[in-house]
Design a protein around this motif. Structure first.
Motif, PDB file in Angstrom:
ATOM      1  N   VAL A  55       0.802  -1.111  -0.192  1.00  0.00           N
ATOM      2  CA  VAL A  55       0.069  -0.140  -0.082  1.00  0.00           C
ATOM      3  C   VAL A  55       0.976   1.152   0.079  1.00  0.00           C
ATOM      4  N   LEU A  56       0.193   2.159  -0.316  1.00  0.00           N
ATOM      5  CA  LEU A  56       0.608   3.549  -0.373  1.00  0.00           C
ATOM      6  C   LEU A  56      -0.268   4.416   0.386  1.00  0.00           C
ATOM      7  N   GLU A  57       0.231   4.885   1.571  1.00  0.00           N
ATOM      8  CA  GLU A  57      -0.331   5.557   2.616  1.00  0.00           C
ATOM      9  C   GLU A  57      -0.010   7.151   2.376  1.00  0.00           C
ATOM     10  N   ALA A  58      -0.965   8.193   2.383  1.00  0.00           N
ATOM     11  CA  ALA A  58      -0.535   9.481   2.515  1.00  0.00           C
ATOM     12  C   ALA A  58      -1.550   9.880   3.531  1.00  0.00           C
ATOM     13  N   ASP A  59      -0.639  10.671   4.575  1.00  0.00           N
ATOM     14  CA  ASP A  59      -0.944  11.327   5.693  1.00  0.00           C
ATOM     15  C   ASP A  59      -1.773  10.129   6.292  1.00  0.00           C
ATOM     16  N   ASP A  60      -1.236   8.952   6.586  1.00  0.00           N
ATOM     17  CA  ASP A  60      -1.567   7.897   7.507  1.00  0.00           C
ATOM     18  C   ASP A  60      -2.843   7.244   6.848  1.00  0.00           C
ATOM     19  N   LYS A  61      -3.474   7.495   5.745  1.00  0.00           N
ATOM     20  CA  LYS A  61      -4.433   6.879   5.093  1.00  0.00           C
ATOM     21  C   LYS A  61      -4.235   6.060   3.719  1.00  0.00           C
ATOM     22  N   VAL A  63      -4.237   5.160   0.128  1.00  0.00           N
ATOM     23  CA  VAL A  63      -4.720   5.689  -0.802  1.00  0.00           C
ATOM     24  C   VAL A  63      -4.521   4.861  -2.221  1.00  0.00           C
ATOM     25  N   ALA A  64      -3.671   3.770  -2.124  1.00  0.00           N
ATOM     26  CA  ALA A  64      -3.462   3.021  -3.305  1.00  0.00           C
ATOM     27  C   ALA A  64      -2.726   1.515  -2.962  1.00  0.00           C
ATOM     28  N   THR A  65      -3.002   0.436  -3.746  1.00  0.00           N
ATOM     29  CA  THR A  65      -2.585  -0.710  -3.131  1.00  0.00           C
ATOM     30  C   THR A  65      -2.394  -1.695  -4.548  1.00  0.00           C
ATOM     31  N   ILE A  66      -1.440  -2.509  -4.290  1.00  0.00           N
ATOM     32  CA  ILE A  66      -1.017  -3.403  -5.470  1.00  0.00           C
ATOM     33  C   ILE A  66      -0.926  -4.624  -4.842  1.00  0.00           C
ATOM     34  N   ALA A  87      -4.982  -0.732  -7.479  1.00  0.00           N
ATOM     35  CA  ALA A  87      -6.023   0.307  -7.375  1.00  0.00           C
ATOM     36  C   ALA A  87      -5.708   1.577  -6.615  1.00  0.00           C
ATOM     37  N   VAL A  88      -6.217   2.535  -7.107  1.00  0.00           N
ATOM     38  CA  VAL A  88      -6.213   4.046  -6.230  1.00  0.00           C
ATOM     39  C   VAL A  88      -7.446   4.303  -5.938  1.00  0.00           C
ATOM     40  N   HIS A  89      -7.840   4.594  -4.870  1.00  0.00           N
ATOM     41  CA  HIS A  89      -9.196   5.265  -4.413  1.00  0.00           C
ATOM     42  C   HIS A  89      -9.394   6.354  -5.392  1.00  0.00           C
ATOM     43  N   PRO A  90     -10.545   6.251  -5.953  1.00  0.00           N
ATOM     44  CA  PRO A  90     -11.181   7.394  -6.882  1.00  0.00           C
ATOM     45  C   PRO A  90     -10.705   8.668  -6.482  1.00  0.00           C
ATOM     46  N   GLY A  91     -11.161   9.022  -5.044  1.00  0.00           N
ATOM     47  CA  GLY A  91     -10.889  10.156  -4.494  1.00  0.00           C
ATOM     48  C   GLY A  91      -9.662  10.806  -4.504  1.00  0.00           C
ATOM     49  N   GLU A  92      -8.479   9.792  -4.920  1.00  0.00           N
ATOM     50  CA  GLU A  92      -7.257  10.247  -4.838  1.00  0.00           C
ATOM     51  C   GLU A  92      -6.473   9.999  -6.074  1.00  0.00           C
ATOM     52  N   GLN A  93      -7.257   9.693  -7.122  1.00  0.00           N
ATOM     53  CA  GLN A  93      -6.809   9.752  -8.465  1.00  0.00           C
ATOM     54  C   GLN A  93      -6.180  10.923  -9.011  1.00  0.00           C
ATOM     55  N   GLY A  94      -5.342  10.778  -9.920  1.00  0.00           N
ATOM     56  CA  GLY A  94      -4.684  12.087 -10.595  1.00  0.00           C
ATOM     57  C   GLY A  94      -3.721  12.777  -9.662  1.00  0.00           C
ATOM     58  N   LYS A  95      -3.200  12.129  -8.628  1.00  0.00           N
ATOM     59  CA  LYS A  95      -2.408  13.018  -7.472  1.00  0.00           C
ATOM     60  C   LYS A  95      -1.018  12.027  -7.874  1.00  0.00           C
ATOM     61  N   TYR A  97      -0.298   9.061  -7.145  1.00  0.00           N
ATOM     62  CA  TYR A  97      -0.052   7.790  -6.230  1.00  0.00           C
ATOM     63  C   TYR A  97       0.017   6.406  -6.797  1.00  0.00           C
ATOM     64  N   GLY A  98      -0.684   6.320  -7.737  1.00  0.00           N
ATOM     65  CA  GLY A  98      -0.673   4.973  -8.475  1.00  0.00           C
ATOM     66  C   GLY A  98       0.807   4.707  -9.154  1.00  0.00           C
ATOM     67  N   ASP A  99       1.157   5.951 -10.208  1.00  0.00           N
ATOM     68  CA  ASP A  99       2.689   5.787 -10.564  1.00  0.00           C
ATOM     69  C   ASP A  99       3.658   5.708  -9.476  1.00  0.00           C
ATOM     70  N   LYS A 100       3.455   6.229  -8.347  1.00  0.00           N
ATOM     71  CA  LYS A 100       4.432   5.937  -7.115  1.00  0.00           C
ATOM     72  C   LYS A 100       4.585   4.644  -6.649  1.00  0.00           C
ATOM     73  N   LEU A 101       3.368   4.048  -6.425  1.00  0.00           N
ATOM     74  CA  LEU A 101       3.268   2.726  -5.909  1.00  0.00           C
ATOM     75  C   LEU A 101       3.907   1.710  -6.670  1.00  0.00           C
ATOM     76  N   LEU A 102       3.307   1.755  -8.019  1.00  0.00           N
ATOM     77  CA  LEU A 102       3.675   0.793  -9.102  1.00  0.00           C
ATOM     78  C   LEU A 102       5.188   0.947  -9.389  1.00  0.00           C
ATOM     79  N   THR A 103       5.852   2.013  -9.495  1.00  0.00           N
ATOM     80  CA  THR A 103       7.323   2.433  -9.599  1.00  0.00           C
ATOM     81  C   THR A 103       7.891   1.605  -8.427  1.00  0.00           C
ATOM     82  N   TRP A 104       7.600   1.874  -7.246  1.00  0.00           N
ATOM     83  CA  TRP A 104       8.208   1.564  -6.017  1.00  0.00           C
ATOM     84  C   TRP A 104       8.276  -0.254  -6.073  1.00  0.00           C
ATOM     85  N   VAL A 105       7.216  -0.474  -6.300  1.00  0.00           N
ATOM     86  CA  VAL A 105       6.829  -2.098  -6.474  1.00  0.00           C
ATOM     87  C   VAL A 105       7.683  -2.616  -7.434  1.00  0.00           C
TER      88      VAL A 105
END
Length: 179
Positions: A55-61, A63-66, A87-95, A97-105
């Motif tokens: 998961v990727l957490e932003a401010d302890d929540k 926001v994305a998972t793989i 998946a990236v939560h729809p309320g957090e898309q466009g920020k 987060y998905g790119d960061k998590l996928l790159t990290w994984v």
């Protein structure tokens, strides 16, 4: 804003259910038969216990998972690790987060921890933006097939994450010069 990557635990199942269910609404609308699209909390918990869910957490929540699969989904087709349930939560898309998590994984987990030269994933051709998105990220289709379940053409995609190791693996397999 603080961001943190980590492996999920069963305590995260309810939040992951929310993230995945909301993110996969288009998958359900398209009628794709992806297990994550309709997974309940128990199935999410099983996924966490049976695989490596990140998961990727932003401010302890969250926001994305793989998920890095520990199953045998594609072992007959490729020796490389398979990722799913991205998946990236729809309320957090466009920020980003998905790119960061996928790159990290791809780098910290697949290349550095697992030691794999490449990673694989699957997607549907009929999804309006997933295949082009993965292709822009350097994924290439290594197999296209129709599973006969109404999903249409599916693509198994591969991305090389360690070029030197990938070249060595191809040489060892007798595929000199293959990509």
């Amino acid at each position: 804003m603080s961001e943190r990557f980590r492996q999920a635990g069963v305590k995260d199942a309810e939040r992951l259910h929310e993230v995945i269910y909301e993110a996969y609404s288009l998958i359900r609308e398209l009628g794709l038969h992806w297990p994550a699209a309709n997974a309940d909390v128990t199935q999410i918990r099983d996924n966490i216990e049976q695989n490596e869910c990140y998961v990727l957490e932003a401010d302890d929540k969250i926001v994305a998972t793989i998920t890095l699969s520990k199953g045998d989904e594609v072992k007959a087709v490729t020796e490389f690790p398979f990722i799913k349930w991205f998946a990236v939560h729809p309320g957090e898309q466009g920020k980003g987060y998905g790119d960061k998590l996928l790159t990290w994984v791809e780098n910290a987990i697949i290349r550095d921890k697992v030691g794999a030269a490449a990673v694989t994933l699957g997607t549907a051709e009929k999804h309006p933006w997933l295949l082009p998105m993965y292709q822009r990220r350097g994924y290439e289709s290594i197999r296209a097939f129709d599973p006969g379940n109404g999903d249409g053409v599916m693509h198994l995609l591969r991305k090389v994450v360690d070029s030197a190791a990938f070249a060595r693996s191809r040489e060892a397999a007798g595929e000199v010069g293959a990509s």
